[in-house]
Scaffold this motif. Structure first.
Motif, PDB file in Angstrom:
ATOM      1  N   UNK A  49       0.988  -1.193   0.079  1.00 55.94           N
ATOM      2  CA  UNK A  49       0.071   0.008  -0.076  1.00 55.94           C
ATOM      3  C   UNK A  49       0.880   1.410  -0.092  1.00 55.94           C
ATOM      4  N   UNK A  50       1.830   1.228   0.871  1.00 58.64           N
ATOM      5  CA  UNK A  50       2.505   2.602   1.012  1.00 58.64           C
ATOM      6  C   UNK A  50       3.389   2.527  -0.185  1.00 58.64           C
ATOM      7  N   UNK A  51       4.262   1.712  -0.524  1.00 59.85           N
ATOM      8  CA  UNK A  51       5.092   1.761  -1.762  1.00 59.85           C
ATOM      9  C   UNK A  51       4.179   2.170  -2.964  1.00 59.85           C
ATOM     10  N   UNK A  63       3.644   5.984  -2.867  1.00 60.89           N
ATOM     11  CA  UNK A  63       4.689   6.666  -2.923  1.00 60.89           C
ATOM     12  C   UNK A  63       5.195   6.685  -4.053  1.00 60.89           C
ATOM     13  N   UNK A  64       4.626   5.801  -4.905  1.00 62.14           N
ATOM     14  CA  UNK A  64       4.890   5.451  -6.492  1.00 62.14           C
ATOM     15  C   UNK A  64       6.513   5.222  -6.286  1.00 62.14           C
ATOM     16  N   UNK A  65       6.670   4.221  -5.450  1.00 66.50           N
ATOM     17  CA  UNK A  65       8.380   3.981  -5.418  1.00 66.50           C
ATOM     18  C   UNK A  65       8.496   2.511  -5.018  1.00 66.50           C
ATOM     19  N   UNK A  66       9.666   2.171  -5.340  1.00 66.11           N
ATOM     20  CA  UNK A  66       9.980   0.507  -4.766  1.00 66.11           C
ATOM     21  C   UNK A  66      10.371   0.791  -3.516  1.00 66.11           C
ATOM     22  N   UNK A  67       9.946  -0.350  -2.747  1.00 66.73           N
ATOM     23  CA  UNK A  67      10.220  -0.462  -1.334  1.00 66.73           C
ATOM     24  C   UNK A  67      11.593  -0.423  -1.104  1.00 66.73           C
ATOM     25  N   UNK A  68      12.473  -0.619  -2.061  1.00 65.40           N
ATOM     26  CA  UNK A  68      14.092  -0.657  -1.818  1.00 65.40           C
ATOM     27  C   UNK A  68      14.845   0.819  -1.947  1.00 65.40           C
ATOM     28  N   UNK A  69      13.576   1.557  -2.333  1.00 67.79           N
ATOM     29  CA  UNK A  69      14.288   3.075  -3.052  1.00 67.79           C
ATOM     30  C   UNK A  69      14.509   3.945  -1.980  1.00 67.79           C
ATOM     31  N   UNK A  70      15.490   4.887  -2.070  1.00 66.38           N
ATOM     32  CA  UNK A  70      15.809   5.689  -1.195  1.00 66.38           C
ATOM     33  C   UNK A  70      14.889   6.723  -0.546  1.00 66.38           C
ATOM     34  N   UNK A 126       8.510  16.116   4.747  1.00 66.81           N
ATOM     35  CA  UNK A 126       6.970  16.086   5.161  1.00 66.81           C
ATOM     36  C   UNK A 126       5.976  15.799   3.817  1.00 66.81           C
ATOM     37  N   UNK A 127       6.511  16.642   2.820  1.00 64.37           N
ATOM     38  CA  UNK A 127       5.608  16.286   1.790  1.00 64.37           C
ATOM     39  C   UNK A 127       5.445  14.949   1.195  1.00 64.37           C
ATOM     40  N   UNK A 128       6.477  14.234   1.479  1.00 66.46           N
ATOM     41  CA  UNK A 128       6.481  12.679   1.002  1.00 66.46           C
ATOM     42  C   UNK A 128       5.694  12.215   1.928  1.00 66.46           C
ATOM     43  N   UNK A 129       5.859  12.579   3.269  1.00 66.16           N
ATOM     44  CA  UNK A 129       5.137  11.872   4.362  1.00 66.16           C
ATOM     45  C   UNK A 129       3.724  11.997   4.246  1.00 66.16           C
ATOM     46  N   UNK A 130       3.096  12.894   3.602  1.00 74.19           N
ATOM     47  CA  UNK A 130       1.695  13.219   3.371  1.00 74.19           C
ATOM     48  C   UNK A 130       1.324  11.985   2.502  1.00 74.19           C
ATOM     49  N   UNK A 131       2.067  11.540   1.895  1.00 73.85           N
ATOM     50  CA  UNK A 131       1.556  10.188   1.019  1.00 73.85           C
ATOM     51  C   UNK A 131       1.231   8.972   1.803  1.00 73.85           C
ATOM     52  N   UNK A 132       2.039   9.251   3.057  1.00 73.17           N
ATOM     53  CA  UNK A 132       1.625   7.767   3.632  1.00 73.17           C
ATOM     54  C   UNK A 132       0.266   7.593   4.275  1.00 73.17           C
ATOM     55  N   UNK A 133      -0.391   8.937   4.002  1.00 74.59           N
ATOM     56  CA  UNK A 133      -1.806   8.727   4.492  1.00 74.59           C
ATOM     57  C   UNK A 133      -2.151   8.049   6.009  1.00 74.59           C
ATOM     58  N   UNK A 134      -1.146   8.378   6.720  1.00 72.54           N
ATOM     59  CA  UNK A 134      -1.361   7.953   8.073  1.00 72.54           C
ATOM     60  C   UNK A 134      -2.456   8.791   8.733  1.00 72.54           C
TER      61      UNK A 134
END
Length: 236
Positions: free
Chosen positions: A125-127, A130-137, A193-201
């Motif tokens: 879900x989170x990956x 974030x539209x990224x790979x779980x192993x990405x930076x 934080x911008x990225x964090x917003x995508x967590x949807x926590x």
DNA sequence: AACTTGAGCAACCGCTGGGAG
DNA sequence: ACTCCCAGCGGTTGCTCAAGT
């Protein structure tokens, strides 16, 4: 043995073979649960093929074992995984990888299946969000600088279910990292934080940061140190 | 109200390791 | 040393239910 008896034996054998191949699958019924519970209570755990054979259940040994471990065993805990359990899962996964049963051993009452399901649904879900790979930076940074601090904040605020404490001894001793690196890390938080917003926590719920199938790179020495500082600096 | 979509979870499948013969 | 059997493990599938359209 006359021809009739031979015939009868043949028929019984055929019937038995049919019954043996007539293995039930799918959801367990209450009746099956009761049977299994009664049998294990009487004979103890283990020898699952015997359980399957002699309990009257038309299930495989594997199926009986799984049902017992994941559902019927008295010490099995069910329900939401607490924040501290999440943190512990994160830490253990970083050290043990996808060895779910090993991870489960450190979470009393939790099953490997439950932890595995929990991890996978969140990671995917989170990956994806974030539209990224779980192993990405990107994924690593978002977890490290956004989710973990929030999680720790919540734990400290006492929102967490305190049934499970993260044992500091589970975190490896880390040395040789300067405090400068922490400041550098902290300065990156606002950017993330911008990225964090995508967590949807959801602030009202436990949320979850997700993780990866291969988190070794995420949970490196710096990160362990970072977490230890955040969580235990009051105690040290 | 009916349908679609996605999350969460229970259970199955296939592989592996270890012990017994 | 080899084979067979069993328990356990991790990956995957499929079902259920709730939320969204």
């Amino acid at each position: 043995m006359d021809v009739y008896e031979t015939g009868f034996n043949f028929m019984s054998e055929t019937l038995q073979n049919e019954q043996e191949t007539d293995i039930r699958k799918g959801q367990w019924t209450e009746e099956e649960d009761s049977l299994l519970q009664a049998y294990v209570t009487l004979h103890g755990e283990g020898h699952w093929n015997s359980v399957a054979r002699f309990s009257g259940l038309k299930r495989t040994g594997k199926s009986c074992r799984l049902r017992w471990l994941n559902y019927l065993r008295p010490e099995t805990r069910r329900g939401n995984i607490s924040l501290e359990e999440q943190l512990l899962i994160l830490e253990l996964h970083s050290r043990l990888g996808n060895r779910w049963s090993k991870i489960a051993q450190h979470l009393p009452g939790r099953t490997d299946n439950e932890i595995k399901n929990y991890w996978r649904t969140r990671v995917q879900k989170q990956a994806k969000m974030l539209e990224c790979d779980v192993n990405s930076q990107k994924f690593r940074d978002a977890m490290r600088y956004d989710y973990i601090p929030r999680l720790l904040e919540k734990i400290r605020a006492g929102n967490a279910n305190d049934s499970v404490r993260v044992d500091p001894s589970l975190l490896p001793e880390i040395s040789g990292i300067s405090s400068d690196s922490l400041e550098t890390q902290a300065s990156s938080v606002s950017n993330l934080r911008n990225i964090g917003g995508a967590w949807g926590i959801d602030e009202q719920s436990n949320g979850w940061f997700g993780g990866g199938d291969s988190m070794e790179s995420v949970w490196n020495e710096e990160n362990i140190w970072f977490l230890r500082q955040q969580l235990y600096d009051d105690d040290v």
